[in-house]
Design a protein around this motif. Structure first.
Motif, PDB file in Angstrom:
ATOM      1  N   TYR A  35     -41.654   5.825   3.558  1.00 41.40           N
ATOM      2  CA  TYR A  35     -41.827   5.142   4.831  1.00 41.40           C
ATOM      3  C   TYR A  35     -41.007   5.866   5.895  1.00 41.40           C
ATOM      4  O   TYR A  35     -40.023   6.545   5.601  1.00 41.40           O
ATOM      5  CB  TYR A  35     -41.325   3.689   4.759  1.00 41.40           C
ATOM      6  CG  TYR A  35     -42.125   2.791   3.871  1.00 41.40           C
ATOM      7  CD1 TYR A  35     -41.822   2.658   2.518  1.00 41.40           C
ATOM      8  CD2 TYR A  35     -43.195   2.044   4.379  1.00 41.40           C
ATOM      9  CE1 TYR A  35     -42.564   1.820   1.698  1.00 41.40           C
ATOM     10  CE2 TYR A  35     -43.935   1.207   3.566  1.00 41.40           C
ATOM     11  CZ  TYR A  35     -43.613   1.102   2.226  1.00 41.40           C
ATOM     12  OH  TYR A  35     -44.345   0.280   1.430  1.00 41.40           O
ATOM     13  N   GLN A  37     -39.020   4.863   9.574  1.00 43.34           N
ATOM     14  CA  GLN A  37     -38.588   3.738  10.399  1.00 43.34           C
ATOM     15  C   GLN A  37     -37.842   4.232  11.616  1.00 43.34           C
ATOM     16  O   GLN A  37     -36.895   5.016  11.498  1.00 43.34           O
ATOM     17  CB  GLN A  37     -37.707   2.778   9.584  1.00 43.34           C
ATOM     18  CG  GLN A  37     -37.378   1.486  10.328  1.00 43.34           C
ATOM     19  CD  GLN A  37     -36.609   0.493   9.478  1.00 43.34           C
ATOM     20  OE1 GLN A  37     -35.850   0.865   8.589  1.00 43.34           O
ATOM     21  NE2 GLN A  37     -36.806  -0.797   9.733  1.00 43.34           N
ATOM     22  N   GLY A  40     -35.609  -0.503  15.725  1.00 41.24           N
ATOM     23  CA  GLY A  40     -36.269  -1.719  16.168  1.00 41.24           C
ATOM     24  C   GLY A  40     -37.673  -1.930  15.629  1.00 41.24           C
ATOM     25  O   GLY A  40     -38.347  -2.893  16.010  1.00 41.24           O
ATOM     26  N   GLN A  41     -38.111  -1.033  14.754  1.00 36.20           N
ATOM     27  CA  GLN A  41     -39.452  -1.143  14.196  1.00 36.20           C
ATOM     28  C   GLN A  41     -39.389  -1.400  12.692  1.00 36.20           C
ATOM     29  O   GLN A  41     -38.367  -1.152  12.048  1.00 36.20           O
ATOM     30  CB  GLN A  41     -40.246   0.147  14.454  1.00 36.20           C
ATOM     31  CG  GLN A  41     -40.398   0.510  15.919  1.00 36.20           C
ATOM     32  CD  GLN A  41     -41.168  -0.534  16.688  1.00 36.20           C
ATOM     33  OE1 GLN A  41     -42.221  -0.990  16.250  1.00 36.20           O
ATOM     34  NE2 GLN A  41     -40.647  -0.932  17.838  1.00 36.20           N
ATOM     35  N   GLY A  42     -40.515  -1.863  12.153  1.00 36.71           N
ATOM     36  CA  GLY A  42     -40.590  -2.035  10.718  1.00 36.71           C
ATOM     37  C   GLY A  42     -40.875  -0.714  10.032  1.00 36.71           C
ATOM     38  O   GLY A  42     -41.310   0.249  10.680  1.00 36.71           O
ATOM     39  N   PRO A  43     -40.638  -0.624   8.734  1.00 35.11           N
ATOM     40  CA  PRO A  43     -40.976   0.597   8.006  1.00 35.11           C
ATOM     41  C   PRO A  43     -42.476   0.893   8.124  1.00 35.11           C
ATOM     42  O   PRO A  43     -43.306   0.034   7.846  1.00 35.11           O
ATOM     43  CB  PRO A  43     -40.599   0.262   6.567  1.00 35.11           C
ATOM     44  CG  PRO A  43     -39.569  -0.830   6.682  1.00 35.11           C
ATOM     45  CD  PRO A  43     -39.987  -1.624   7.865  1.00 35.11           C
ATOM     46  N   PHE A  45     -45.654   2.849   6.807  1.00 35.86           N
ATOM     47  CA  PHE A  45     -46.119   3.460   5.565  1.00 35.86           C
ATOM     48  C   PHE A  45     -46.560   4.907   5.798  1.00 35.86           C
ATOM     49  O   PHE A  45     -47.302   5.202   6.741  1.00 35.86           O
ATOM     50  CB  PHE A  45     -47.284   2.641   5.009  1.00 35.86           C
ATOM     51  CG  PHE A  45     -47.994   3.278   3.847  1.00 35.86           C
ATOM     52  CD1 PHE A  45     -49.199   3.923   4.028  1.00 35.86           C
ATOM     53  CD2 PHE A  45     -47.440   3.238   2.575  1.00 35.86           C
ATOM     54  CE1 PHE A  45     -49.867   4.507   2.970  1.00 35.86           C
ATOM     55  CE2 PHE A  45     -48.087   3.823   1.505  1.00 35.86           C
ATOM     56  CZ  PHE A  45     -49.305   4.455   1.697  1.00 35.86           C
ATOM     57  N   LEU A  91     -37.427   6.539   4.654  1.00 31.64           N
ATOM     58  CA  LEU A  91     -37.044   5.677   3.537  1.00 31.64           C
ATOM     59  C   LEU A  91     -37.947   5.923   2.338  1.00 31.64           C
ATOM     60  O   LEU A  91     -39.163   6.079   2.481  1.00 31.64           O
ATOM     61  CB  LEU A  91     -37.157   4.203   3.943  1.00 31.64           C
ATOM     62  CG  LEU A  91     -36.191   3.702   5.001  1.00 31.64           C
ATOM     63  CD1 LEU A  91     -36.655   2.352   5.545  1.00 31.64           C
ATOM     64  CD2 LEU A  91     -34.788   3.572   4.423  1.00 31.64           C
ATOM     65  N   PHE A 105     -35.374   0.037  -2.272  1.00 35.25           N
ATOM     66  CA  PHE A 105     -35.238   1.102  -1.287  1.00 35.25           C
ATOM     67  C   PHE A 105     -33.971   1.916  -1.489  1.00 35.25           C
ATOM     68  O   PHE A 105     -32.938   1.388  -1.926  1.00 35.25           O
ATOM     69  CB  PHE A 105     -35.204   0.518   0.133  1.00 35.25           C
ATOM     70  CG  PHE A 105     -36.556   0.170   0.665  1.00 35.25           C
ATOM     71  CD1 PHE A 105     -37.160  -1.029   0.336  1.00 35.25           C
ATOM     72  CD2 PHE A 105     -37.229   1.049   1.494  1.00 35.25           C
ATOM     73  CE1 PHE A 105     -38.418  -1.349   0.823  1.00 35.25           C
ATOM     74  CE2 PHE A 105     -38.479   0.737   1.999  1.00 35.25           C
ATOM     75  CZ  PHE A 105     -39.084  -0.456   1.657  1.00 35.25           C
ATOM     76  N   GLN A 107     -31.123   4.547   0.518  1.00 37.12           N
ATOM     77  CA  GLN A 107     -30.363   4.415   1.755  1.00 37.12           C
ATOM     78  C   GLN A 107     -31.037   5.139   2.923  1.00 37.12           C
ATOM     79  O   GLN A 107     -30.681   4.924   4.078  1.00 37.12           O
ATOM     80  CB  GLN A 107     -28.940   4.970   1.563  1.00 37.12           C
ATOM     81  CG  GLN A 107     -28.147   4.266   0.496  1.00 37.12           C
ATOM     82  CD  GLN A 107     -27.605   2.933   0.969  1.00 37.12           C
ATOM     83  OE1 GLN A 107     -27.799   2.539   2.125  1.00 37.12           O
ATOM     84  NE2 GLN A 107     -26.946   2.212   0.090  1.00 37.12           N
TER      85      GLN A 107
END
Lengths: 114, 110
Positions: A35, A37, A40-43, A45, A91, A105, A107
């Motif tokens: 992923y 990221q 302020g955003q989601g992971p 894909f 990630l 996940f 780090q």
């Protein structure tokens, strides 16, 4: 430590250079996800593997991105000819595909393209 | 493509107040998962819901999966400062990949 391991943790590179990240999943996990990221955003894909097979790649993913998982264990994500827009946290997550599919996940690798 | 939206994007609450975040998928999901990400950290798995209409509880957290398996919610009762973070839902669809929602960032004011 038996968790998901990612290396390096931080990478600063000049625009136009190639970079490669490594992910070592939890040993018995057969699924591996990548992923991206941004703050302020989601992971978002990117791609995932079932063992060594890459089963899906995001249509948003540029041809400059490639991922491998040659022996169904660790995986690498390579970005060629990096651009400033590639700056993000990358990630990796792994899971055991057996009905219970929670993803663990690492780090992350923080990439900064200057 | 598959999209998972969450509302609200941000939520500030006084400690002790309740909090709810909602998740909506553009497609029917085989299951939905919830994750929490602390500032500077990585997402950590909280729970997975599989069945239509399923409700699960973890102490002060209540998770619900909609009847149509396209929406979900997370409710926290009596928030504490340790609840601070961003809560993500993640939907697993027919392709079996895992798509994350946009997240709700929770701030708890002591």
């Amino acid at each position: 430590d038996t968790g998901v391991s990612q290396n390096p943790r931080h990478k600063i590179t000049k625009r136009g250079q190639n970079v490669t990240f490594r992910c070592d999943p939890i040993s018995e996990h057969n699924r591996l996800y990548w992923y991206r990221q941004t703050l302020g955003q989601g992971p978002e894909f990117l791609t995932y593997f079932q063992n060594e097979a890459q089963l899906e790649k995001s249509r948003l993913l540029s041809d400059r991105f490639s991922a491998e998982r040659p022996k169904g264990s660790f995986s690498t994500l390579e970005i060629q000819r990096t651009e400033q827009g590639d700056s993000a946290m990358y990630l990796c997550a792994s899971s055991l595909w057996s009905g219970r599919t929670e993803a663990f996940f690492g780090q992350g690798t923080r990439l900064t393209v200057v | 493509g598959q999209q998972v939206m969450q509302i609200p994007q941000y939520q500030h609450v006084q400690e002790g107040e309740d909090f709810t975040t909602y998740c909506n998928s553009s497609t029917t999901l085989s299951n939905i998962q919830w994750y929490k990400q602390r500032p500077g950290g990585h997402p950590v798995f909280l729970i997975q819901l599989v069945k239509s209409g399923e409700v699960k509880k973890q102490k002060r957290l209540t998770f619900q999966f909609g009847e149509a398996k396209k929406n979900s919610s997370l409710h926290i009762t009596a928030t504490q400062t340790t609840d601070v973070g961003t809560y993500f839902c993640a939907g697993q669809g027919g392709a079996n990949n895992l798509f994350f929602g946009t997240g709700t960032r929770l701030t708890v004011i002591p």
